[in-house]
Scaffold this motif. Structure first.
Motif, PDB file in Angstrom:
ATOM      1  N   LEU A  89      41.977  38.949  40.739  1.00 37.05           N
ATOM      2  CA  LEU A  89      40.725  39.545  41.184  1.00 37.05           C
ATOM      3  C   LEU A  89      39.726  38.455  41.517  1.00 37.05           C
ATOM      4  CD1 LEU A  89      38.827  42.060  41.495  1.00 37.05           C
ATOM      5  CD2 LEU A  89      38.254  41.729  39.069  1.00 37.05           C
ATOM      6  N   ARG A  90      39.126  38.558  42.695  1.00 37.47           N
ATOM      7  CA  ARG A  90      38.111  37.599  43.112  1.00 37.47           C
ATOM      8  C   ARG A  90      36.909  38.356  43.673  1.00 37.47           C
ATOM      9  NH1 ARG A  90      38.981  33.283  40.335  1.00 37.47           N
ATOM     10  NH2 ARG A  90      40.946  32.243  40.760  1.00 37.47           N
ATOM     11  N   PHE A  91      35.721  37.875  43.360  1.00 38.37           N
ATOM     12  CA  PHE A  91      34.503  38.453  43.902  1.00 38.37           C
ATOM     13  C   PHE A  91      34.044  37.620  45.089  1.00 38.37           C
ATOM     14  CE2 PHE A  91      34.775  39.904  39.567  1.00 38.37           C
ATOM     15  CZ  PHE A  91      34.460  41.260  39.692  1.00 38.37           C
ATOM     16  N   MET A 134      30.331  35.074  39.785  1.00 42.10           N
ATOM     17  CA  MET A 134      31.065  35.932  38.875  1.00 42.10           C
ATOM     18  C   MET A 134      32.485  35.433  38.640  1.00 42.10           C
ATOM     19  SD  MET A 134      30.228  38.728  37.185  1.00 42.10           S
ATOM     20  CE  MET A 134      29.069  39.715  38.121  1.00 42.10           C
ATOM     21  N   ASN A 135      33.054  34.725  39.612  1.00 40.06           N
ATOM     22  CA  ASN A 135      34.437  34.272  39.479  1.00 40.06           C
ATOM     23  C   ASN A 135      34.618  33.310  38.317  1.00 40.06           C
ATOM     24  OD1 ASN A 135      35.562  35.746  41.658  1.00 40.06           O
ATOM     25  ND2 ASN A 135      34.669  34.276  43.102  1.00 40.06           N
ATOM     26  N   ASP A 139      42.557  28.552  41.466  1.00 38.68           N
ATOM     27  CA  ASP A 139      41.268  27.981  41.106  1.00 38.68           C
ATOM     28  C   ASP A 139      40.389  27.931  42.343  1.00 38.68           C
ATOM     29  OD1 ASP A 139      41.617  27.160  38.262  1.00 38.68           O
ATOM     30  OD2 ASP A 139      43.307  26.068  39.152  1.00 38.68           O
ATOM     31  N   GLU A 140      39.087  27.919  42.099  1.00 39.53           N
ATOM     32  CA  GLU A 140      38.140  27.878  43.211  1.00 39.53           C
ATOM     33  C   GLU A 140      37.125  26.770  43.007  1.00 39.53           C
ATOM     34  OE1 GLU A 140      36.243  31.376  44.471  1.00 39.53           O
ATOM     35  OE2 GLU A 140      38.059  32.596  44.413  1.00 39.53           O
ATOM     36  N   ALA A 184      25.900  30.566  34.355  1.00 35.81           N
ATOM     37  CA  ALA A 184      26.141  31.318  35.593  1.00 35.81           C
ATOM     38  C   ALA A 184      24.825  31.742  36.242  1.00 35.81           C
ATOM     39  CB  ALA A 184      27.001  32.540  35.287  1.00 35.81           C
ATOM     40  N   LEU A 185      23.859  32.154  35.438  1.00 38.78           N
ATOM     41  CA  LEU A 185      22.580  32.602  35.975  1.00 38.78           C
ATOM     42  C   LEU A 185      21.727  31.443  36.472  1.00 38.78           C
ATOM     43  CD1 LEU A 185      21.869  35.398  33.369  1.00 38.78           C
ATOM     44  CD2 LEU A 185      22.118  35.725  35.836  1.00 38.78           C
ATOM     45  N   SER A 186      22.098  30.244  36.102  1.00 36.05           N
ATOM     46  CA  SER A 186      21.388  29.066  36.602  1.00 36.05           C
ATOM     47  C   SER A 186      21.860  28.684  38.003  1.00 36.05           C
ATOM     48  CB  SER A 186      21.601  27.880  35.654  1.00 36.05           C
ATOM     49  OG  SER A 186      21.074  28.174  34.379  1.00 36.05           O
TER      50      SER A 186
END
Length: 791
Positions: free
Chosen positions: A601-603, A616-617, A649-650, A739-741
């Protein structure tokens, strides 16, 4: 399967459930009026009749109104060749017997209640004569419209005395196995649920006519009792006695909640409710929500809420249609309302919760928990206004069952009616604006859980319904961790397991909790539940590589799926595989990925070409690596390495952009709190990872300049380090903060991909009729209910 249905002899049924006051009319609420009416009638007859015989006959007839009848109103009734004939004959016989002053029996088989979206209509019903206008009975016609808000006793007729019987006394738990009978069980449960939904009832009765037989059924929030079948045309006096006694009981003894007063449409209180939101601003989401709930086709109420701090001064609130209703018949039956104080000096909306809490020495009232959290200055939780038990309103089913079967352990729960009011009125997490707001709300709720856990309280019911969005006075949106009803003090948890059922919401329980009915809920289970909530909302509303028309199947597989066993339902394959493998594979849900069975699953960042990788990933990749390690360790020998997940991986370049509530906090605070947890012993005794191990050095966590190499096998020590991230809240809070940063898209919310109706496999259709399935019995008959919460 937990037994919720019990069939017993009629005499035992009446003895246990009809109050003693019903057996003597002089003690009943109608005795005085009946005696007065009788005396007036006799006086009139004596004045206008010259016949002593006529006067004596009238005297005997009037006197019979004051004593339980021994006659059979169905005597001499001919066989019915259709259910339509049954409706007519039964209602005619009951009305002609004059058993129930102030009530009338009406056939309503074809017209459902207009406010009820299901359009369901019970065959017949006993209604107060004051409510007959709402039934729209055409003068001279046979049928009316079912009115769930005023029906006193629902009556269902089945021509087939065996196939139409929802109970099977040949089976130990009295629940049928045959599909047609289970369908009927689901049907009558749905009728009972509608009565509970539209009225405030502590319990209710239902009458079943099954060919030549009849049953009387009683249901409360603990379970169901029914009489054995009896031949009603031969033993009709049993029904006559029951109805005669029932109609002479007080409102409370007939199962009505007397602390809930129905408002007349043009009452002063109802007008005030309308006036409060007549000119409400579009930006006032609370006022707008209250306005939508002022449904003129739904009953409005004035509810009493006890105040344990001031028992002599209960508070009163005005409510319209419920903001939330838990499905089912048995269980906590939680209802939530946006409420307006009845005190005209106070125009501030509050949130009112009405529930049937489980009585247990190990579970505090939710209001007590909230007050404790306030005392310890726990953030992001509701602020208590008042709370308390509704006096005298408790379930009786479990007590009667224990009395009838003293040699057996009673599996039924003791429920107490309870209400509380809190200051904050939140909105569903499903109403988030974008992915950053979703993760911010999750961050706040994990932090609330962390602070409560540090003070020795564990929530035990993390779900999408319990994570809310709340707008602060400064206009910023934050998360609010709601519904602490199932929470426990850690001191009350022990290693010997609980009663044999699950605590929480099926969709969001950890895989371990679903696979072990007696498992004590620990912090790892709760953090996993937070992850499941994040996935549940993200897969529905954010852009990703799962085909939109396959999302319903994914939701069913992952969140509602189960594995049937001889001892009950266990975790479904999709959730369990994700936890064990550390990857959510989507080849089943994307035709383009079928040739790649390990595709994950990827966003997606919205727009083409995408400007950035969606943050999100990395969150999912990191959290799943922790769960993979946690679930793998118990099966891993000390000297064996484990093959790492081969998911792709991304390159996740971080673009710092912390703002809003997160700008007021920092990861250092989370680590300090996590370390405090470990040192106090309230949480796991495992050491908390350092900032470098949780943020920078985790396998699979890279900066733009660090490309991962081939996935290596993980040693047991590496697995232990990864799994340790779930032993406290700090690591998850740090990942969320990190993540939010980063930079998030401002508009990445999509249309909801969850279907309005439950997904049904194309090659395995569920046989459906016009009635609901038996899942409405909250503690489940068959497949777990979509939002089952078993305590």
């Amino acid at each position: 399967m937990l037994r919720k249905i019990t069939c017993i002899d009629y005499d035992k049924f009446v003895k246990e459930f009809l109050p003693e006051a019903a057996t003597t009319a002089s003690k009943s609420k109608f005795s005085s009026s009946l005696k007065t009416a009788t005396a007036l009638k006799l006086a009139s007859l004596r004045r206008h009749s010259s016949s002593r015989r006529t006067t004596r006959s009238a005297t005997r007839a009037a006197a019979e109104l004051l004593q339980p009848p021994s006659t059979n109103p169905f005597k001499g009734m001919s066989d019915s060749n259709s259910e339509k004939a049954m409706y007519r004959k039964i209602t005619t016989a009951l009305n002609g017997a004059l058993l129930c002053p102030g009530y009338k029996f009406i056939a309503t088989p074809h017209k459902g209640d207009s406010p009820d979206g299901s359009g369901q209509a019970v065959d017949c019903g006993m209604y107060p004569t004051s409510a007959l206008d709402r039934l729209e009975v055409v003068r001279g016609g046979e049928y009316g419209r079912t009115d769930w808000s005023s029906i006193e006793i629902a009556i269902e007729c089945k021509l087939n005395e065996r196939g139409g019987d929802p109970f099977d006394e040949k089976i130990d738990n009295d629940e049928p196995n045959a599909d047609d009978r289970r369908k009927v069980l689901g049907q009558i449960l749905s009728y009972m649920e509608l009565v509970f939904d539209y009225q405030h009832r502590t319990y209710q009765y239902m009458i079943l006519f099954l060919g030549k037989f009849a049953r009387i059924v009683r249901v409360d929030r603990s379970g169901i009792f029914a009489t054995h079948k009896f031949l009603y045309r031969k033993e009709g006096a049993k029904l006559a006695r029951f109805l005669w006694c029932y109609s002479r009981l007080s409102d409370a003894d007939r199962g009505h909640d007397t602390t809930a007063v129905r408002l007349k449409p043009r009452s002063k209180e109802a007008d005030r409710m309308r006036d409060r939101v007549e000119n409400v601003a579009e930006s006032d989401y609370v006022g707008q929500s209250f306005k939508k709930l002022l449904d003129e086709d739904w009953p409005w109420w004035k509810l009493q809420v006890p105040d344990e701090a001031h028992p002599e001064r209960p508070r009163y609130y005005l409510v319209g249609k419920p903001h939330f209703r838990a499905p089912g018949v048995a269980g906590r039956a939680t209802r939530g309302y946006i409420a307006l104080p009845a005190d005209e000096k106070d125009d501030n909306f509050v949130y009112l919760k009405d529930a049937w809490r489980v009585v247990s020495d190990q579970i505090d009232k939710e209001g007590v928990i909230l007050e404790t959290l306030r005392h310890h200055k726990v953030e992001f939780v509701p602020t208590l206004i008042c709370h308390g038990d509704i006096a005298g309103q408790v379930t009786k089913t479990q007590a009667v069952w224990a009395e009838l079967y003293p040699e057996k352990d009673c599996h039924l729960k003791h429920h107490q009616h309870y209400r509380l009011a809190v200051k904050e009125v939140g909105k569903s997490i499903e109403e988030f604006t974008n992915g950053a707001e979703l993760v911010t709300a999750l961050y706040c709720c994990v932090k609330a859980h962390q602070q409560a856990y540090a003070k020795g309280i564990i929530h035990r019911d993390i779900s999408a319904g319990n994570i809310l969005l709340y707008r602060r006075a400064d206009g910023k949106w934050q998360g609010l961790l709601n519904d602490w009803e199932l929470s426990k003090h850690l001191a009350h948890q022990n290693g010997e397991g609980r009663q044999p059922d699950r605590t929480g919401t099926w969709r969001f329980l950890s895989a371990n909790a679903l696979n072990d009915h007696k498992k004590v809920i620990v912090v790892q289970d709760e953090l996993e539940s937070f992850f499941h909530v994040l996935l549940y909302i993200a897969i529905r509303f954010l852009p990703h590589n799962c085909d939109p028309d396959r999302v319903p199947q994914f939701l069913d597989d992952y969140f509602d799926g189960y594995s049937p066993t001889t001892t009950g339902h266990l975790c479904g394959w999709a959730k369990l595989s994700a936890m064990r493998d550390g990857v959510i594979r989507i080849s089943l849900y994307n035709d383009e990925e079928k040739s790649h069975p390990n595709a994950a699953l990827r966003f997606h960042w919205p727009g083409k070409p995408a400007k950035h990788k969606h943050p999100m990933n990395q969150l999912f990749k990191t959290f799943l690596s922790w769960f993979h390690a946690y679930y793998t360790l118990p099966q891993t020998p000390i000297d064996e390495d484990v093959e790492a997940s081969d998911d792709e991986d991304e390159d996740d370049a971080a673009v710092p952009s912390a703002s809003g509530i997160l700008a007021e906090m920092g990861p250092e605070k989370e680590l300090e709190a996590a370390e405090e947890l470990s040192s106090t012993g309230s949480a796991s005794s495992s050491p908390v990872p350092s900032p470098s191990s949780t943020i920078l050095d985790l396998p699979g966590h890279h900066t733009a300049a660090q490309k991962p190499g081939p996935s290596p096998k993980k040693s047991r020590r590496e697995l232990e380090q990864l799994a340790k991230n779930l032993s406290s809240h700090g690591p998850m809070l740090n990942e969320l903060y990190t993540a939010l940063s980063q930079k998030w898209p401002k508009e990445d919310r999509c249309e909801d991909r969850k279907p309005e109706k439950a997904w049904v496999p194309a090659k395995d259709p569920v046989v459906k009729g016009t009635k609901r399935s038996s899942e409405v019995l909250a503690e489940r008959i068959g497949k777990p209910a979509k939002r089952s919460r078993v305590r």
